[in-house]
Design an enzyme around this catalytic site. Structure first.
Site, PDB file in Angstrom:
ATOM      1  N   ARG A 117       0.815  -1.220   0.000  1.00 45.04           N
ATOM      2  CA  ARG A 117       0.000   0.000   0.000  1.00 45.04           C
ATOM      3  C   ARG A 117       0.850   1.272   0.000  1.00 45.04           C
ATOM      4  O   ARG A 117       0.417   2.295  -0.519  1.00 45.04           O
ATOM      5  CB  ARG A 117      -0.948  -0.005   1.212  1.00 45.04           C
ATOM      6  CG  ARG A 117      -2.162  -0.879   0.972  1.00 45.04           C
ATOM      7  CD  ARG A 117      -3.072  -0.878   2.166  1.00 45.04           C
ATOM      8  NE  ARG A 117      -4.372  -1.438   1.829  1.00 45.04           N
ATOM      9  CZ  ARG A 117      -5.311  -1.694   2.719  1.00 45.04           C
ATOM     10  NH1 ARG A 117      -5.087  -1.458   4.008  1.00 45.04           N
ATOM     11  NH2 ARG A 117      -6.473  -2.189   2.349  1.00 45.04           N
ATOM     12  N   LYS A 126     -17.581 -16.524   4.359  1.00 42.49           N
ATOM     13  CA  LYS A 126     -19.023 -16.515   4.645  1.00 42.49           C
ATOM     14  C   LYS A 126     -19.892 -15.990   3.506  1.00 42.49           C
ATOM     15  O   LYS A 126     -19.551 -14.983   2.881  1.00 42.49           O
ATOM     16  CB  LYS A 126     -19.277 -15.649   5.871  1.00 42.49           C
ATOM     17  CG  LYS A 126     -18.686 -16.251   7.114  1.00 42.49           C
ATOM     18  CD  LYS A 126     -19.119 -15.476   8.335  1.00 42.49           C
ATOM     19  CE  LYS A 126     -18.503 -16.092   9.567  1.00 42.49           C
ATOM     20  NZ  LYS A 126     -17.956 -15.094  10.467  1.00 42.49           N
ATOM     21  N   GLY A 173      -7.880  -7.724  -0.154  1.00 44.42           N
ATOM     22  CA  GLY A 173      -8.058  -8.616   0.986  1.00 44.42           C
ATOM     23  C   GLY A 173      -7.263  -9.899   0.874  1.00 44.42           C
ATOM     24  O   GLY A 173      -6.106  -9.906   0.467  1.00 44.42           O
ATOM     25  N   GLY A 210     -12.357  -4.182   1.919  1.00 45.39           N
ATOM     26  CA  GLY A 210     -13.762  -3.799   2.082  1.00 45.39           C
ATOM     27  C   GLY A 210     -14.218  -2.820   1.003  1.00 45.39           C
ATOM     28  O   GLY A 210     -15.350  -2.909   0.514  1.00 45.39           O
TER      29      GLY A 210
END
Ligand SMILES: Nc1ncnc2c1ncn2[C@@H]1O[C@H](COP(=O)(O)OP(=O)(O)OP(=O)(O)O)[C@@H](O)[C@H]1O
Ligand SMILES: O=C(O)[C@H](O)COP(=O)(O)O
Length: 394
Positions: free
Chosen positions: A36, A197, A351, A374
């Site tokens: 980053r 999930k 992610g 996100g």
């Protein structure tokens, strides 16, 4: 993109408050992944070359509105300074008199890094007073923090209402790549959705079902779909309350003519860990006491074939528990297929998938790896990102 970028304005001699996402992993006071920081370099270098006074701001971790020594940005300033090949001063606060005084000593082309903006409770509350205090430090606001663009915080959203507000080059690139993929995709267009999930991926699956030709499902979330198809999943991850939803996605894919791919075989384990006994079983033969922790070899082959035939692939979420060697093969197979498919534009949605591609040393073979976790997920859900909405229109 319909938002102004740093290239659309004159920054020479101006104090520029540049929000970056330096939320990087650290261990023992050292940055362990500088992706980053590197990703923000083009904007920082552009600003210094243009003769701006560059005031960088970032969050690190989740200190919940108070100063936490391990979450100071000092190691980041050091690494940034090495990467830029020039001094980067760092303040112990993110606004106020001491910071104003430090900015007063800057000359054109200098770079300063403020302390972690999340040390102040007003940051995450998007407190207008804190946004104003940040704005008082500068003449122009540049948002290059794509990774934090889904947060409406004082340094990502509030400040934009007080200064001329434009995007940085990384922000612009992320929005261009992801935006073009979703609005005008080359076909066949394939989405690969994995991770833990269903709950976290509902919005993405819903939105992508409207756009893709192929939808590939893997990871822990696959077993809710497997159960929805009437198979037993043993001790695999299962969200019982999402079985109907999983079924409705499969139905919707049929209606829309989207090819829906699910595992046909899996690696099951008798325990969670590197020491576990494992075996490959067909999807309708998962033993009651075992847990599926990766897709199987046949599934990998099918997924690889779909990838090879695609012109564009978006990938979010690993195919298995890739952190453990025994269950990393499915994720590795997908990453390798993307690396080998030179005619395929590959977008890695940040992610864990980005971490996996790094781990397999295939990062430089991907067309675009998003710096947002996100944020890229919310973008793929079709949601507006507050940090982008607040910027000035062209
Ligand atoms: N079959 C499985 N059983 C249990 N856990 C799994 C399985 N497959 C993948 N996982 C776990 O899912 C985790 C990643 O899930 P997550 O939903 O956070 O992914 P992501 O969307 O890529 O990440 P991020 O939220 O950082 O963008 C990994 O830690 C991985 O070990
Ligand atoms: O790592 C990220 O996804 C961004 O830096 C945002 O961090 P947050 O989830 O703590 O807001």
């Amino acid at each position: 993109m319909n938002k102004k970028s740093v290239k659309d304005i004159d920054v020479k001699g101006k104090r520029v408050f540049c929000r970056v996402d330096f939320n990087v992993p650290m261990k023992d006071g050292q940055v362990t992944d500088e992706t980053r920081i590197r990703a923000a370099l083009p904007t920082i270098q552009y600003l210094t070359e243009q003769g701006a006074k560059v005031i960088l701001a970032s969050h690190l971790g989740r200190p919940k509105g108070q100063a936490v020594d391990e979450l100071r940005l000092t190691p980041v300033a050091k690494r940034l300074s090495e990467l830029l090949g020039k001094e980067v001063k760092k303040t112990d606060e993110a606004y106020g008199d001491s910071v104003q005084a430090e900015i007063g000593t800057m000359t054109d082309g200098d770079v300063l890094l403020l302390e972690n903006v999340r040390f102040y409770p007003g940051e995450e509350k998007n407190d207008p007073e804190l946004a104003k205090a940040f704005a008082e430090l500068a003449d122009v606001y540049v948002n290059d923090a794509f990774g934090a663009a889904h947060r409406a915080h004082a340094s990502t959203e509030g400040i934009a209402h007080h200064l001329p507000a434009v995007s940085g080059l990384l922000m612009e690139k992320e929005l261009d790549v992801l935006g073009k993929a979703l609005s005008n995709p080359e076909r066949p267009f394939t989405a690969i959705i994995g991770g833990a999930k269903v709950k976290d991926k509902i919005g993405v699956i819903e939105n992508l079902l409207e756009k893709v030709d192929n939808l590939i499902i893997g990871g822990g979330l696959a077993y809710t779909f497997v159960k929805a198809q009437g198979h037993e999943v043993g001790k695999s991850l299962l969200e019982a309350d999402k079985i109907d939803l999983a079924n409705s996605f499969i139905e919707k894919a049929k209606e829309k003519g989207v090819n829906f791919y699910m595992p046909v075989d899996v690696i099951v384990a008798d325990d969670f860990g590197e020491h576990a006994n494992t075996k490959v079983v067909a999807i309708d033969e998962i033993p009651a006491d075992w847990e599926a922790l990766d897709i199987g070899p046949k599934t990998s082959e099918i997924y690889q074939d779909v990838i090879q035939k695609s012109k564009l692939v978006i990938w979010n979420g690993p195919m298995g528990v890739f952190e453990l060697e025994k269950f990393a093969n499915g994720t590795k197979a997908v990453a390798q297929a993307l690396a080998d498919a030179t005619d395929t534009y590959s977008v890695i949605g940040g992610g864990d998938s980005a971490a996996a591609v790094e781990k397999f040393n295939l990062a430089d073979k991907m067309s675009h790896i998003s710096t947002g976790g996100g944020a890229s997920l919310e973008f793929m859900e079709g949601k507006a990102l507050p940090g982008v909405v607040a910027l000035n229109d062209k």
